[in-house]
Design a protein around this motif. Structure first.
Motif, PDB file in Angstrom:
ATOM      1  N   GLU A 195       0.827  -1.194   0.000  1.00  0.00           N
ATOM      2  CA  GLU A 195       0.000   0.000   0.000  1.00  0.00           C
ATOM      3  C   GLU A 195       0.867   1.252   0.000  1.00  0.00           C
ATOM      4  N   GLU A 196       0.213   2.399  -0.216  1.00  0.00           N
ATOM      5  CA  GLU A 196       0.920   3.674  -0.327  1.00  0.00           C
ATOM      6  C   GLU A 196       1.789   3.952   0.904  1.00  0.00           C
ATOM      7  N   VAL A 197       1.284   3.588   2.090  1.00  0.00           N
ATOM      8  CA  VAL A 197       2.036   3.864   3.319  1.00  0.00           C
ATOM      9  C   VAL A 197       3.285   3.001   3.441  1.00  0.00           C
ATOM     10  N   ASP A 198       3.414   1.950   2.608  1.00  0.00           N
ATOM     11  CA  ASP A 198       4.567   1.052   2.678  1.00  0.00           C
ATOM     12  C   ASP A 198       5.736   1.504   1.802  1.00  0.00           C
ATOM     13  N   ARG A 199       5.483   2.448   0.904  1.00  0.00           N
ATOM     14  CA  ARG A 199       6.543   2.827  -0.033  1.00  0.00           C
ATOM     15  C   ARG A 199       7.647   3.608   0.669  1.00  0.00           C
ATOM     16  N   ASP A 200       8.853   3.519   0.135  1.00  0.00           N
ATOM     17  CA  ASP A 200       9.978   4.268   0.681  1.00  0.00           C
ATOM     18  C   ASP A 200       9.801   5.754   0.406  1.00  0.00           C
ATOM     19  N   PRO A 201      10.106   6.609   1.389  1.00  0.00           N
ATOM     20  CA  PRO A 201       9.942   8.045   1.196  1.00  0.00           C
ATOM     21  C   PRO A 201      10.918   8.595   0.154  1.00  0.00           C
ATOM     22  N   VAL A 202      10.430   9.518  -0.649  1.00  0.00           N
ATOM     23  CA  VAL A 202      11.239  10.132  -1.711  1.00  0.00           C
ATOM     24  C   VAL A 202      11.292  11.646  -1.480  1.00  0.00           C
ATOM     25  N   PRO A 203      12.478  12.231  -1.372  1.00  0.00           N
ATOM     26  CA  PRO A 203      12.578  13.685  -1.189  1.00  0.00           C
ATOM     27  C   PRO A 203      11.983  14.431  -2.388  1.00  0.00           C
ATOM     28  N   HIS A 204      11.174  15.427  -2.097  1.00  0.00           N
ATOM     29  CA  HIS A 204      10.641  16.290  -3.150  1.00  0.00           C
ATOM     30  C   HIS A 204      10.390  17.672  -2.570  1.00  0.00           C
ATOM     31  N   LYS A 205       9.961  18.583  -3.374  1.00  0.00           N
ATOM     32  CA  LYS A 205       9.848  19.984  -2.990  1.00  0.00           C
ATOM     33  C   LYS A 205       9.006  20.196  -1.731  1.00  0.00           C
ATOM     34  N   ASN A 206       7.867  19.504  -1.638  1.00  0.00           N
ATOM     35  CA  ASN A 206       6.936  19.717  -0.534  1.00  0.00           C
ATOM     36  C   ASN A 206       7.058  18.670   0.581  1.00  0.00           C
ATOM     37  N   ALA A 207       8.076  17.843   0.512  1.00  0.00           N
ATOM     38  CA  ALA A 207       8.260  16.806   1.533  1.00  0.00           C
ATOM     39  C   ALA A 207       8.674  17.446   2.861  1.00  0.00           C
ATOM     40  N   PRO A 208       8.297  16.847   4.008  1.00  0.00           N
ATOM     41  CA  PRO A 208       8.766  17.350   5.308  1.00  0.00           C
ATOM     42  C   PRO A 208      10.293  17.373   5.358  1.00  0.00           C
ATOM     43  N   TRP A 209      10.852  18.306   6.118  1.00  0.00           N
ATOM     44  CA  TRP A 209      12.307  18.497   6.098  1.00  0.00           C
ATOM     45  C   TRP A 209      13.091  17.255   6.520  1.00  0.00           C
ATOM     46  N   PRO A 210      12.600  16.385   7.437  1.00  0.00           N
ATOM     47  CA  PRO A 210      13.393  15.185   7.747  1.00  0.00           C
ATOM     48  C   PRO A 210      13.560  14.249   6.549  1.00  0.00           C
ATOM     49  N   VAL A 211      12.574  14.263   5.646  1.00  0.00           N
ATOM     50  CA  VAL A 211      12.678  13.434   4.438  1.00  0.00           C
ATOM     51  C   VAL A 211      13.789  13.965   3.546  1.00  0.00           C
ATOM     52  N   LYS A 212      13.873  15.284   3.427  1.00  0.00           N
ATOM     53  CA  LYS A 212      14.927  15.895   2.629  1.00  0.00           C
ATOM     54  C   LYS A 212      16.302  15.707   3.274  1.00  0.00           C
ATOM     55  N   LYS A 213      16.322  15.706   4.604  1.00  0.00           N
ATOM     56  CA  LYS A 213      17.576  15.576   5.339  1.00  0.00           C
ATOM     57  C   LYS A 213      18.137  14.163   5.236  1.00  0.00           C
ATOM     58  N   GLY A 214      17.253  13.165   5.348  1.00  0.00           N
ATOM     59  CA  GLY A 214      17.678  11.771   5.254  1.00  0.00           C
ATOM     60  C   GLY A 214      18.395  11.286   6.499  1.00  0.00           C
ATOM     61  N   GLY A 215      19.004  10.096   6.418  1.00  0.00           N
ATOM     62  CA  GLY A 215      19.779   9.543   7.519  1.00  0.00           C
ATOM     63  C   GLY A 215      18.942   9.252   8.744  1.00  0.00           C
ATOM     64  N   TRP A 216      19.524   9.573   9.930  1.00  0.00           N
ATOM     65  CA  TRP A 216      18.832   9.300  11.187  1.00  0.00           C
ATOM     66  C   TRP A 216      17.591  10.158  11.365  1.00  0.00           C
ATOM     67  N   TRP A 217      17.620  11.370  10.803  1.00  0.00           N
ATOM     68  CA  TRP A 217      16.429  12.218  10.880  1.00  0.00           C
ATOM     69  C   TRP A 217      15.244  11.551  10.180  1.00  0.00           C
ATOM     70  N   LEU A 218      15.512  10.975   9.042  1.00  0.00           N
ATOM     71  CA  LEU A 218      14.459  10.288   8.294  1.00  0.00           C
ATOM     72  C   LEU A 218      13.981   9.046   9.045  1.00  0.00           C
ATOM     73  N   LYS A 219      14.946   8.291   9.614  1.00  0.00           N
ATOM     74  CA  LYS A 219      14.591   7.084  10.364  1.00  0.00           C
ATOM     75  C   LYS A 219      13.699   7.435  11.546  1.00  0.00           C
ATOM     76  N   LEU A 220      14.076   8.491  12.257  1.00  0.00           N
ATOM     77  CA  LEU A 220      13.298   8.927  13.419  1.00  0.00           C
ATOM     78  C   LEU A 220      11.915   9.410  12.998  1.00  0.00           C
ATOM     79  N   TYR A 221      11.871  10.196  11.930  1.00  0.00           N
ATOM     80  CA  TYR A 221      10.596  10.739  11.457  1.00  0.00           C
ATOM     81  C   TYR A 221       9.687   9.627  10.942  1.00  0.00           C
ATOM     82  N   SER A 222      10.278   8.590  10.365  1.00  0.00           N
ATOM     83  CA  SER A 222       9.490   7.473   9.826  1.00  0.00           C
ATOM     84  C   SER A 222       8.746   6.716  10.926  1.00  0.00           C
ATOM     85  N   ASN A 223       9.212   6.865  12.167  1.00  0.00           N
ATOM     86  CA  ASN A 223       8.565   6.199  13.299  1.00  0.00           C
ATOM     87  C   ASN A 223       8.101   7.198  14.361  1.00  0.00           C
ATOM     88  N   SER A 224       7.968   8.457  13.976  1.00  0.00           N
ATOM     89  CA  SER A 224       7.688   9.520  14.947  1.00  0.00           C
ATOM     90  C   SER A 224       6.305   9.405  15.577  1.00  0.00           C
TER      91      SER A 224
END
Length: 218
Positions: free
Chosen positions: A97-126
């Motif tokens: 499902e849509e919620v299972d896809r890997d996050p992709v950085p884009h213009k309107n994505a939340p900043w942790p998605v653009k930042k990547g790394g541990w920020w993204l990991k933390l945000y993915s389970n926030s």
């Protein structure tokens, strides 16, 4: 199309308003109830602000918060991997499902998605992390309030008090805990199971009215 602030935030405003009204009503009626108990014990009544700091109010408030946040953290986490055939609250049995896809950085994505790394990991389970922390904080405050209320009663009856760690083994605290937990587990079971067979037109928590009972998800 432009919408008013109230239209865009109506659901959260409505429930926040209900929460605040209910909390005030609980505090007011709890204060009157507590003072009645003090009168019966031939003790001096307390004012409203003092009541808000009492174990009676703290325990009653946070034992409810605790069970709600426990319900939410379990629901958020367990619906990642567990399924219920036919339920509107379950992901598909077979398809990604849509919620299972890997996050992709884009213009309107939340900043942790653009930042990547541990920020993204933390945000993915926030969401689950936040609900988990709120549960632990509420549980601790429930424990503190329940112990404080218990010790107040013990002093009124000229009985020995308990420290925080001793009170952890007190059946009173766990009775308060489990009587709230079981109601939350029942409500989750009810929404998961009843959405298999029942419908509510227009609600995102329901399947379409003409969807077969065996269809899983919304």
């Amino acid at each position: 199309m432009k919408h008013s602030f109230l239209y865009k935030n109506g659901l959260s405003i409505f429930f926040l308003g209900l929460f605040l009204l209910s909390l005030f009503a609980q505090a007011l009626t709890g204060w009157k109830t507590y003072n009645q108990e003090l009168i019966e014990e031939h003790q001096q009544m307390i004012n409203f602000l003092s009541y808000l700091q009492s174990g009676h109010f703290i325990s009653a408030t946070f034992e409810n918060f605790e069970s709600e946040f426990l319900q939410m953290v379990l629901y958020v986490v367990l619906t990642v991997g567990l399924r219920q055939k036919g339920s509107a609250e379950s992901k598909s049995l077979d398809e990604k499902e849509e919620v299972d896809r890997d996050p992709v950085p884009h213009k309107n994505a939340p900043w942790p998605v653009k930042k990547g790394g541990w920020w993204l990991k933390l945000y993915s389970n926030s969401l689950s992390i936040t609900f988990g922390l709120l549960f632990l904080i509420s549980w601790a405050l429930h424990l503190y309030g329940s112990k404080k209320d218990y010790n107040t009663e013990q002093l009124l009856n000229h009985q020995p008090t308990q420290d925080l760690f001793s009170f952890l083994s007190n059946p009173r605290f766990w009775f308060e805990t489990f009587q709230n937990w079981q109601s939350e587990f029942l409500s989750v079971f009810a929404i998961v199971f009843l959405t298999i067979y029942l419908r509510q037109k227009g609600s995102p928590e329901s399947k379409p009215v003409d969807a077969p009972h065996s269809e899983t998800g919304k």
